[in-house]
Design a protein around this motif. Structure first.
Motif, short mmCIF file in Angstrom:
data_model
loop_
_atom_site.label_atom_id
_atom_site.label_comp_id
_atom_site.label_asym_id
_atom_site.label_seq_id
_atom_site.Cartn_x
_atom_site.Cartn_y
_atom_site.Cartn_z
N UNK A 135 -8.17 -21.97 -8.17
CA UNK A 135 -8.45 -23.11 -7.21
C UNK A 135 -8.02 -23.13 -5.84
N UNK A 136 -7.75 -21.93 -5.84
CA UNK A 136 -7.46 -22.27 -4.65
C UNK A 136 -8.45 -21.38 -3.96
N UNK A 137 -9.24 -20.49 -4.30
CA UNK A 137 -10.63 -20.33 -3.68
C UNK A 137 -11.39 -21.22 -3.63
N UNK A 138 -11.47 -22.10 -3.83
CA UNK A 138 -11.72 -23.68 -4.00
C UNK A 138 -11.63 -24.74 -2.48
N UNK A 139 -10.50 -24.57 -2.63
CA UNK A 139 -9.62 -26.10 -1.75
C UNK A 139 -9.07 -24.96 -1.00
N UNK A 140 -8.57 -23.59 -0.52
CA UNK A 140 -7.58 -23.67 0.13
C UNK A 140 -6.12 -23.32 0.23
N UNK A 141 -5.43 -22.65 0.71
CA UNK A 141 -4.15 -23.10 0.42
C UNK A 141 -3.09 -22.12 1.46
N UNK A 142 -1.98 -23.14 1.95
CA UNK A 142 -1.08 -22.42 3.14
C UNK A 142 -1.12 -21.50 2.58
N UNK A 143 -0.90 -20.46 3.11
CA UNK A 143 0.19 -19.39 3.72
C UNK A 143 -0.78 -17.76 2.78
N UNK A 144 -2.49 -18.43 1.73
CA UNK A 144 -2.58 -17.13 1.47
C UNK A 144 -4.35 -17.06 1.68
N UNK A 145 -4.58 -17.18 3.25
CA UNK A 145 -5.82 -17.30 3.52
C UNK A 145 -6.40 -15.46 3.45
N UNK A 146 -5.48 -14.36 3.42
CA UNK A 146 -6.38 -13.60 2.32
C UNK A 146 -6.46 -14.17 1.49
N UNK A 147 -5.80 -14.58 0.07
CA UNK A 147 -6.24 -14.55 -0.96
C UNK A 147 -7.15 -15.87 -1.66
N UNK A 148 -7.59 -16.66 -0.38
CA UNK A 148 -8.27 -17.70 -0.69
C UNK A 148 -9.66 -17.12 0.00
N UNK A 149 -9.58 -16.14 0.74
CA UNK A 149 -11.01 -15.81 1.26
C UNK A 149 -11.43 -14.54 -0.12
N UNK A 150 -10.76 -13.84 -0.41
CA UNK A 150 -11.25 -13.21 -1.28
C UNK A 150 -11.92 -14.15 -2.65
N UNK A 151 -10.93 -15.07 -3.48
CA UNK A 151 -11.42 -16.02 -4.91
C UNK A 151 -12.21 -16.82 -4.14
N UNK A 152 -12.81 -17.23 -2.57
CA UNK A 152 -13.65 -18.00 -2.69
C UNK A 152 -14.77 -16.67 -2.28
N UNK A 153 -15.06 -16.01 -2.05
CA UNK A 153 -15.95 -14.65 -1.70
C UNK A 153 -16.52 -14.66 -2.70
N UNK A 154 -15.11 -13.87 -4.08
CA UNK A 154 -16.42 -14.38 -5.90
C UNK A 154 -17.02 -15.10 -6.29
N UNK A 155 -16.68 -16.49 -5.63
CA UNK A 155 -18.14 -17.53 -5.98
C UNK A 155 -18.98 -17.35 -5.03
N UNK A 156 -19.70 -17.08 -4.38
CA UNK A 156 -20.60 -16.41 -3.73
C UNK A 156 -21.26 -14.65 -4.23
N UNK A 157 -20.41 -14.33 -4.61
CA UNK A 157 -20.83 -13.40 -5.31
C UNK A 157 -21.32 -13.41 -6.02
N UNK A 158 -20.95 -14.47 -7.16
CA UNK A 158 -21.40 -14.52 -8.50
C UNK A 158 -22.37 -15.60 -8.44
N UNK A 159 -22.52 -16.41 -7.27
CA UNK A 159 -23.77 -17.17 -8.12
C UNK A 159 -25.36 -16.38 -7.12
N UNK A 160 -24.70 -15.71 -6.09
CA UNK A 160 -26.25 -14.42 -6.03
C UNK A 160 -26.63 -13.52 -6.98
N UNK A 161 -25.99 -12.65 -7.90
CA UNK A 161 -25.80 -11.73 -8.47
C UNK A 161 -26.18 -12.53 -10.01
#
Length: 241
Positions: A135-161
């Motif tokens: 959920x934090x890859x969808x909405x973001x979360x304070x203190x998790x810029x690295x985690x949110x970036x990765x978890x949002x990135x996998x969504x873009x990866x999935x849509x392309x693949x």
């Protein structure tokens, strides 16, 4: 012959629930882990599911580990990219090592674990790639810029693949869990959980790892071939999109 499923990070938490659910659905399951030998061996003893130690953040380690899985069980038909870590901190205090560790494990693993199996899936005309985001890859979360970036990135990866492989019988989908009652969440103080977290969840409780696993079973099925490039949110209504 039963289809072969590989679950990364598959011996603890959500991953363990996924591995067990796939086994119970008559898949031949391999559970990956990297660090905790004791927990992995206990999981293997209790479930009978074979475990394979390799580092999903490393391409060579992943390729070698997946080769071992396929030598033992057969070619991978279902890949669940579940392995992930968190290394939280406010971005203005975050070190590059904190950033890089999460990106390598949570995002680079999309390449290191998917690349060795995608060719075979395409050739055989069947494959299921299921990615566990957050959920934090969808909405973001304070203190998790690295985690949110990765978890949002996998969504873009999935849509392309998903678009690249839709005509080859290979589907690629994402599950984005909300707050799930795993070891990571259970360490939160009870007063914080009750006052800060549960009020944000309309159903009024934490999710269970088995609820995420049931989503995986649905997407892994032979009959799920018309579902690809989708994000299944399992978060108790905390984020509706």
């Amino acid at each position: 012959m039963a289809r072969v499923a590989l679950v990364t990070g598959g011996t603890r938490g959500i991953g363990a629930a996924i591995s067990i659910a796939l086994r119970n659905a008559n898949y031949r399951v391999a559970a990956n882990y990297n660090v905790n030998d004791e927990a992995a061996n206990q999981f293997k003893t209790e479930t009978g599911i074979p475990v394979y130690k390799f580092d999903v953040s490393d391409a060579a380690s992943s390729a070698s580990g997946i080769s071992a899985v396929e030598a033992d069980l057969g070619l991978v038909d279902i890949l669940v990219n579940n392995a992930g870590i968190a290394c939280d901190g406010m971005f203005h205090n975050m070190t590059y090592d904190q950033w890089s560790a999460v990106i390598r494990t949570d995002l680079d693993s999309m390449f290191t674990c998917t690349r060795p199996v995608i060719g075979g899936m395409r050739e055989r005309g069947f494959g299921r790639i299921i990615i566990i985001s957050s959920i934090n890859g969808q909405k973001g979360q304070v203190g998790q810029a690295n985690y949110c970036a990765a978890k949002a990135g996998v969504i873009g990866f999935a849509k392309a693949l998903a678009q690249e492989n839709a005509n080859k019988g290979v589907t690629v989908n994402v599950i984005a869990p909300g707050y799930i009652a795993t070891e990571m969440v259970k360490v939160i103080r009870d007063d914080v959980l009750k006052s800060k977290i549960l009020p944000l969840i309309p159903v009024g409780r934490l999710g269970e790892a088995e609820e995420i696993a049931r989503g995986v079973i649905y997407l892994a099925a032979d009959g799920a071939g018309f579902i690809t490039g989708s994000v299944l949110s399992i978060n108790g209504g905390q984020l509706m999109s």
